[in-house]
Design a protein around this motif. Sequence first.
Motif, PDB file in Angstrom:
ATOM      1  N   THR A 378       0.849  -1.194   0.000  1.00 50.49           N
ATOM      2  CA  THR A 378       0.000   0.000   0.000  1.00 50.49           C
ATOM      3  C   THR A 378       0.878   1.235   0.000  1.00 50.49           C
ATOM      4  O   THR A 378       1.853   1.323   0.772  1.00 50.49           O
ATOM      5  N   GLN A 383       3.218   8.008  -3.550  1.00 52.52           N
ATOM      6  CA  GLN A 383       3.688   6.684  -3.934  1.00 52.52           C
ATOM      7  C   GLN A 383       4.846   6.229  -3.050  1.00 52.52           C
ATOM      8  O   GLN A 383       5.816   5.614  -3.513  1.00 52.52           O
ATOM      9  N   VAL A 424      -0.382   5.239 -12.346  1.00 46.56           N
ATOM     10  CA  VAL A 424      -1.034   5.389 -11.039  1.00 46.56           C
ATOM     11  C   VAL A 424      -1.748   6.730 -10.955  1.00 46.56           C
ATOM     12  O   VAL A 424      -2.859   6.825 -10.409  1.00 46.56           O
ATOM     13  N   GLY A 428      -5.750   7.221 -10.344  1.00 39.94           N
ATOM     14  CA  GLY A 428      -6.318   8.008  -9.261  1.00 39.94           C
ATOM     15  C   GLY A 428      -7.340   8.998  -9.762  1.00 39.94           C
ATOM     16  O   GLY A 428      -8.319   9.306  -9.071  1.00 39.94           O
ATOM     17  N   ILE A 460      -4.602  -3.237  -8.871  1.00 39.21           N
ATOM     18  CA  ILE A 460      -4.465  -2.049  -8.033  1.00 39.21           C
ATOM     19  C   ILE A 460      -5.855  -1.581  -7.596  1.00 39.21           C
ATOM     20  O   ILE A 460      -6.826  -1.714  -8.338  1.00 39.21           O
ATOM     21  N   GLN A 462      -7.887   1.637  -4.967  1.00 41.76           N
ATOM     22  CA  GLN A 462      -7.699   2.906  -4.275  1.00 41.76           C
ATOM     23  C   GLN A 462      -8.850   3.168  -3.313  1.00 41.76           C
ATOM     24  O   GLN A 462      -9.989   2.790  -3.576  1.00 41.76           O
ATOM     25  N   LYS A 469      -5.611   9.756  -0.334  1.00 42.04           N
ATOM     26  CA  LYS A 469      -5.767   8.515  -1.089  1.00 42.04           C
ATOM     27  C   LYS A 469      -4.699   7.510  -0.710  1.00 42.04           C
ATOM     28  O   LYS A 469      -3.549   7.874  -0.423  1.00 42.04           O
ATOM     29  N   TYR A 471      -3.211   3.763  -2.286  1.00 37.00           N
ATOM     30  CA  TYR A 471      -3.208   2.813  -3.394  1.00 37.00           C
ATOM     31  C   TYR A 471      -2.669   1.480  -2.888  1.00 37.00           C
ATOM     32  O   TYR A 471      -1.568   1.429  -2.316  1.00 37.00           O
TER      33      TYR A 471
END
Length: 722
Positions: A378, A383, A424, A428, A460, A462, A469, A471
Motif C-alpha cells: 500500500t 507513492q 497510477v 487516481g 491495483i 484505491q 488517497k 493505493y
Amino acid sequence: MPVAGTPSPSAKPAGKHGKPGAPLRGPLLAAAVTAFIVFASSLVAAWIVRDHLLHVAESTFNARASHVDSDIRRELLLCTQLLRGASGFVVAQAQSSGDGAPSPDAWDRYVSRLDLDDAPPCVRSLGYAEATAIAPSPAAAASGALAHTTLMWPPRGDGLEGNDIGVSDETRAALIRAANSGQVAMSIRPLPHESTLETESTESQTRARVDLLLPVYRSAPPPALVAARRASLMGFTVARLDTEYLFASVAAHEPRMGLHVAGGEPSMLLYPPGIPVGAQYAGRPRFQRTDTLHFGGEALSVTFATSDPALVASAEFSGSAIAAAGFGAALAAGAAVFVFVRKRGMTLAEAGMARSRASQDEARLMAIIRSSGEAIVTTDEQQRIVMFNPAAEQVFRCSAMEAIGAPIDRFIPERFREAHRKYVERFGETGVTERRMGRQQPVLVGLRADGEEFPIEASIAQIHDAQGKLYTVMLRDVTERMRAEDALKASRQELRALSANLQSVREDEKTRIARELHDDLGQQLTALKMDLSAVEQSLGEMPSAPPPVLAQLHGMRRLIDSTVGSVRRIAADLRPVMLDDLGLMPAIDWLLTDFTTRYGIEIERRVEPGGVQFSRNGATTVFRIIQEALTNVARHAEATQVRITLVVEDDHCVVSVADNGRGASGAVRNERPGDKSFGLLGIRERVHILGGSVSIDTAVKKGFTLKVRIPLAAIQQEEALP
C-alpha cells in the motif's frame, strides 16, 4: 438515591416482566411465513423436475423397446433369406434333373450343409412340400384353395398332421396367401397335444407353432398375374421356427425388460413359454408398452414391461434432493428473516456493540492481510510505501522495516518507473475502485532488493481516508508459471510438428496402398476375368457342355466384376488416383458425384479456383478437408442439401461446406453432438500447419457451416500439380 444516569434498582429490563415473548412474536411469525413459502415453492419445483425425469425415463424405455422390435424383424428376415436360398436350390435341381423336385437324398445333403444349428439358429427344421397349383374341383378353384400340399422332407412329416401340411385352417390360409403373393407367409397354429397355460389374471394362453412358407415357381421371376403365378407353382419351402430361442436371444439384449409375444387368431402364446407378462413382477410394472409387428401376413403382439429402478432412480433422487434442499433453504430463509426483523429493533447499546464488533472485524482483516499468500503493498499519494505484508517481504527479498517509507520505484525496473508513475496518477483521476494492472501486457516485471528482475501479475485498488488517497497493489510472483507455460508452448509445437509428420506419412501410405490395389490386384483380377471368359466361351462352343457349369462360370465372372469394383472403390477411398494424375478439380468433381450417388444428398457446387495451381500437399489438404466435411454431413447432419464453395479471396483459398441439417447447439465443438471422432480436430490441425484458420457457424435446426481460409502461398508452389 440513585446516581443520575444510572438505572434504578427497581427498573426492570423491557420484556422481562411485561407480556412474555412479546418482542419475539413478530420475528417468529415473519420467519414462519417465509419458511412456508420457500418450502412450498421447493415442493412444486421437485414435483415438476420429477415429472420431467419420469417422462425422460419413459422415452428411454420406448427407445429400447423399438430397438427390440427391430431386432425381432431382423431375425425373421434372416430366416426368410434361408428360405429363399432353399427355393433357389429347388429350382436349380428341377432345371437340372427335369423331374420337378429334388430327391429326398439331395435335399438331405443340402440341409446338412446348411448346419441349421448356426444359420440362423432360430430355424428348427427346413423342408420342402410339393403342391398342386389349383384345386381339382371348380368350387375349390373359385375359392382360391390349394389341393394336397405334400411334404417330401422331412420324410416322416412334422409328427402332428402327417405329410399334408395344408390340413389345418391356419396353414392352408398361409399357403394360399404365399401362392398368390409370391412372398413369405407366416403360419401360426396351436399345438394340439399341449394344454393351455393359465395366467395369474385367469387369462388362458395357448402354446403355438410358427412356420414360414415361401412358394417355389418354375419360372424366375414369377409371373405378375395371380392365375399365371398359381399355374407356375411347384411347391413350398417350409421352415419351422424355434420361437423360444428367437425371442429369448432378442430379449437377452435387454435383460431388465420383460418381453411377451403373442400371435394368431385367436391369440396364442409365442414367448415366454408359459410365463405371462404380469407374472414377471411382484406388482404392476413401472413402464409397459404393446407394439404390433406385421410379418408374413400375420400380426405379432409384442408387449414390453419393466420395473428397472435405474430408469426412475434419477427422478426419485432429484425430487427428494430438491425437497430436502428446499427444506434447508426454508430454514435458512426463516432464520435470515428472523435475524433481519430482530435487528430492526436493535437498541443503541446493541449498535455500540456492533461498532465494537466492526473494530474486531477490522483487526481480523489486518491479520488476514498479513497472512495472505499474495504480496500486498500500500502506498500514499506520493507513492511511498505505508504497508508491506510478509508475503511482499518474501517476494521482494526485503524486510517491511526497510520498505516502509521508501518510494515504490525501488521495486520497479528503471525503464518502467516513469510509465508506472503516470499509470497510477491516471488511475487516481478515474475514481475507479479496482483495476487489473498491465492490460496491454498480461505479465509485468518486478525488481527484487538484490537487483533480480522477475515476472509478476498485479491489480491495483484505491480508497480514501482522513489522510488522503491510498493505493493498494496485490501481486504474485509468476516465475514458475511462466516457465511452465514456455515448456508447454514448446511441447505443443513439438506435438504439432509430430502431427504434421504423421499426416504426411499417413497420406504417403494411403497413396502406396491405393496404387498397389489399383495396379497390382486390379490387373490380376482383370486377367483372371479374361481367362474365365475364354473358358466360358470354349465350353459354350461344345455341344455337350452342361448348362449348370456355364451358369456357374457366368456367375463367377459377375463376382469378379463386383470384386474389381470393390477394389477400385477401396483404392479411391484411400486416395483417388485422379488426385495425383489429373489434379485437384477432377478429384473434387469425382468426390461430389460419388457422395451424391452414395447418399442421395443434393450438392450445389461453386468451384472457382481462379487459375490457382495447387501443390501436391495443398491439393491433398483441400481434398481431405472437403472429404471429411462431407463425411460429417453423411454421418450426423440428416441433411438433404449441401453447398460446396472453393474460391480465391484476398490471397487466400476459401473452402466452405454448408448443409441444411439439424445443426448443433452451444459453443463450437470439435465434432457434432453425440460423436466422439476427431474429424474437425484433424481439419484444424491440417489448416494450422498451413497457417490458415477454421470457423464454424451453426445452430439447432439451422444447419452447419464449415469455413476454411488457407493462404495461397502455403498451397501454391512452383512444383504445382497439373
